[in-house]
Scaffold this motif. Structure first.
Motif, PDB file in Angstrom:
ATOM      1  N   UNK A 160      31.325 -23.352  -3.864  1.00 18.24           N
ATOM      2  CA  UNK A 160      30.608 -22.441  -5.107  1.00 18.24           C
ATOM      3  C   UNK A 160      31.456 -21.252  -4.484  1.00 18.24           C
ATOM      4  N   UNK A 161      31.501 -20.944  -2.647  1.00 19.28           N
ATOM      5  CA  UNK A 161      31.964 -20.526  -1.958  1.00 19.28           C
ATOM      6  C   UNK A 161      31.287 -19.986  -0.969  1.00 19.28           C
ATOM      7  N   UNK A 162      31.570 -18.869   0.018  1.00 21.76           N
ATOM      8  CA  UNK A 162      30.758 -18.369   1.333  1.00 21.76           C
ATOM      9  C   UNK A 162      30.074 -18.590   1.481  1.00 21.76           C
ATOM     10  N   UNK A 163      28.313 -18.236   2.017  1.00 23.30           N
ATOM     11  CA  UNK A 163      27.677 -17.564   1.554  1.00 23.30           C
ATOM     12  C   UNK A 163      26.618 -18.226   1.014  1.00 23.30           C
ATOM     13  N   UNK A 164      27.496 -18.780   0.222  1.00 20.63           N
ATOM     14  CA  UNK A 164      26.277 -19.884  -0.680  1.00 20.63           C
ATOM     15  C   UNK A 164      25.444 -20.772  -0.172  1.00 20.63           C
ATOM     16  N   UNK A 165      25.462 -21.919   0.725  1.00 27.23           N
ATOM     17  CA  UNK A 165      24.999 -22.434   1.448  1.00 27.23           C
ATOM     18  C   UNK A 165      23.372 -21.559   1.411  1.00 27.23           C
ATOM     19  N   UNK A 166      23.310 -20.163   2.261  1.00 28.06           N
ATOM     20  CA  UNK A 166      22.134 -19.910   2.397  1.00 28.06           C
ATOM     21  C   UNK A 166      21.266 -20.111   1.203  1.00 28.06           C
ATOM     22  N   UNK A 167      22.005 -20.507  -0.046  1.00 27.94           N
ATOM     23  CA  UNK A 167      21.126 -20.294  -1.064  1.00 27.94           C
ATOM     24  C   UNK A 167      20.237 -21.401  -1.645  1.00 27.94           C
ATOM     25  N   UNK A 168      21.002 -22.460  -0.948  1.00 26.25           N
ATOM     26  CA  UNK A 168      20.595 -23.812  -1.027  1.00 26.25           C
ATOM     27  C   UNK A 168      19.413 -23.893   0.121  1.00 26.25           C
ATOM     28  N   UNK A 169      19.101 -22.840   1.061  1.00 28.32           N
ATOM     29  CA  UNK A 169      17.791 -23.321   1.816  1.00 28.32           C
ATOM     30  C   UNK A 169      17.061 -21.980   1.429  1.00 28.32           C
ATOM     31  N   UNK A 170      17.464 -20.651   0.337  1.00 28.49           N
ATOM     32  CA  UNK A 170      16.291 -20.433  -0.131  1.00 28.49           C
ATOM     33  C   UNK A 170      15.419 -21.006  -1.453  1.00 28.49           C
ATOM     34  N   UNK A 171      16.395 -22.262  -2.004  1.00 28.15           N
ATOM     35  CA  UNK A 171      16.467 -22.778  -2.859  1.00 28.15           C
ATOM     36  C   UNK A 171      15.077 -23.896  -2.141  1.00 28.15           C
ATOM     37  N   UNK A 172      15.243 -24.164  -1.370  1.00 24.84           N
ATOM     38  CA  UNK A 172      14.105 -25.257  -0.297  1.00 24.84           C
ATOM     39  C   UNK A 172      13.184 -24.664  -0.205  1.00 24.84           C
ATOM     40  N   UNK A 173      13.456 -23.513   0.289  1.00 23.59           N
ATOM     41  CA  UNK A 173      11.771 -22.224   0.433  1.00 23.59           C
ATOM     42  C   UNK A 173      11.247 -22.153  -0.756  1.00 23.59           C
ATOM     43  N   UNK A 174      11.684 -22.423  -2.016  1.00 21.51           N
ATOM     44  CA  UNK A 174      11.302 -22.563  -3.340  1.00 21.51           C
ATOM     45  C   UNK A 174      10.538 -23.481  -3.872  1.00 21.51           C
ATOM     46  N   UNK A 175      11.176 -25.275  -3.012  1.00 23.36           N
ATOM     47  CA  UNK A 175      10.219 -26.069  -3.804  1.00 23.36           C
ATOM     48  C   UNK A 175       9.579 -26.366  -2.804  1.00 23.36           C
ATOM     49  N   UNK A 176       9.664 -25.954  -1.150  1.00 22.21           N
ATOM     50  CA  UNK A 176       8.418 -26.396  -0.340  1.00 22.21           C
ATOM     51  C   UNK A 176       7.347 -25.845  -0.409  1.00 22.21           C
ATOM     52  N   UNK A 177       7.457 -25.033  -1.512  1.00 23.09           N
ATOM     53  CA  UNK A 177       6.197 -23.536  -2.283  1.00 23.09           C
ATOM     54  C   UNK A 177       4.856 -24.688  -2.706  1.00 23.09           C
ATOM     55  N   UNK A 178       5.201 -25.784  -3.692  1.00 21.48           N
ATOM     56  CA  UNK A 178       3.979 -26.434  -3.974  1.00 21.48           C
ATOM     57  C   UNK A 178       3.465 -27.419  -3.149  1.00 21.48           C
TER      58      UNK A 178
END
Length: 415
Positions: A160-178
């Motif tokens: 997806x392009x450089x830097x998008x790995x951080x979006x994976x971590x942001x998504x994991x933050x969202x997943x961990x919320x519940x």
């Protein structure tokens, strides 16, 4: 003294502990991938990218230590979710960063959020009914989930392009919320000081105890000696791990792909250490078994650094990682038994995060100036010296655990 109120280690509690611990320690575990991203996007050298990563790790350590007292009180779910929101915003900022100051600021925000998550999640281990089992399950689950993230983050950067790995971590933050809603709060207990150990001498009264407590919750304030020892232990461990690939390639004569396979396999096999730690503590005693694991860790680490034999390198890597997880499980369990509020566990987690941030820089400096021979000896000696205060803590935890047990009722008179 009030009775200890604990949470049963159900599936929901285990999932919450794993989710929180994985993210709280995610910066350290995924930092090599983050540094690669910093270097590629901003043209940074090894030292420049390392300093950006160190800024994040230091922020995590400082916030974890500062919030250790707060993590001992009720409200861990809210504290964890606040950290998730802050870290998620930081990960999005790191993705969108177009200049170095913005990147550094985003990493400081990431570190602060992960520190809050780490403090709350690790403190919650002390609120479970079996600290050994909770520590082992949390660490084993964290290793497994981290392995998935290690594959997902570079895959996102590549596709997806450089830097998008951080979006994976942001998504994991969202997943961990519940998922973190199952984190148990601290017990309404009074933890006795343990005379003569140097661990319980700093016990003070914490406000904000649960309403059902019979008295104020007393939490163990760790000494600076203990915190410094844990920081040193993890500086040695993380520093050696950061250069493990270099040792395998340049000293043992292995190819880069072979070293990668060995390190990946050793990380998976190390889960045996997480399971073996509690078993050894029950069978041989926590202090004796922890001492054995620490000695084995120190020797295997020295062999990994110094050996020129590929077979010895493989054996040393597997043994080292297994012993490291066993030491981590036993240390967390001892801290949880000594201080059921969780403050001690959170404080030690912050100290380990501090050592994790310093270790690679210190080991790299010694390797460049003194060479592998001196480094191997220093790593082994550092591990043994740093182990003394944690071993004293295990003695204190056993004493505190016996003090909390109800005395048996006197036998009824006969005849």
């Amino acid at each position: 003294m009030t009775a200890r109120r604990t949470a049963v280690l159900t599936l929901g509690v285990a999932v919450a502990l794993i989710a929180g611990a994985t993210l709280g320690n995610g910066g350290a575990n995924l930092m090599p991938l983050f540094i690669d991203d910093f270097s590629a996007r901003f043209g940074l050298g090894d030292s420049g990218a390392g300093l950006v990563g160190a800024a994040q790790l230091m922020a995590t350590a400082v916030v974890t230590l500062r919030l250790a007292g707060r993590a001992a009180r009720p409200g861990r779910v809210r504290m964890t979710r606040t950290g998730l929101a802050v870290a998620g915003a930081g990960f999005v900022g790191a993705t969108a960063a177009s200049d170095l100051p913005t990147l550094i600021l985003a990493n400081l925000v990431i570190g602060a959020g992960l520190g809050a998550v780490y403090a709350a999640a690790t403190a919650a281990i002390a609120a479970t009914d079996d600290a050994d089992k909770a520590s082992a399950v949390t660490i084993a689950g964290t290793v497994a989930v981290t392995a998935l993230l290690i594959m997902a983050v570079p895959a996102a950067n590549h596709s997806l392009g450089e830097g998008t790995g951080f979006l994976v971590m942001a998504l994991w933050c969202l997943l961990a919320w519940p998922l973190v809603r199952g984190l148990p709060d601290g017990p309404a207990t009074a933890t006795p000081a343990v005379p003569g150990t140097g661990i319980g001498t700093g016990i003070g009264t914490e406000t904000g105890a649960a309403p059902e407590a019979q008295g104020p919750t007393r939490t163990a304030t760790p000494s600076w000696v203990l915190l410094g020892a844990i920081a040193l232990l993890w500086a040695v461990t993380q520093g050696a791990w950061a250069y493990a690939s270099v040792f395998g390639r340049e000293h043992a004569g292995m190819s880069a792909s072979a070293v990668s396979v060995v390190l990946a396999v050793s990380g998976v096999v190390a889960l045996v250490g997480a399971a073996l730690g509690p078993v050894a503590a029950r069978r041989f005693g926590r202090t004796r078994s922890l001492a054995a694991f620490i000695v084995a860790q120190a020797l295997s680490m020295a062999v990994l650094v110094l050996t020129r034999d590929p077979v010895l390198f493989v054996v040393a890597a597997v043994l080292w990682q297994a012993c490291q997880l066993a030491v981590l499980v036993q240390t967390l369990a001892a801290a949880a038994l000594l201080d059921p509020s969780g403050r001690l566990v959170a404080s030690l987690s912050g100290a380990s995060a501090l050592g994790t941030g310093i270790g690679p820089l210190a080991v790299g400096a010694v390797l460049d100036t003194a060479g592998a021979g001196v480094l191997g000896v220093l790593l082994a000696l550092g591990t043994l010296v740093a182990s003394v205060p944690p071993l004293r803590m295990t003695v204190a935890s056993a004493t505190a655990d016996r003090a909390r047990r109800p005395e048996p009722a006197p036998a009824a008179p006969t005849g």
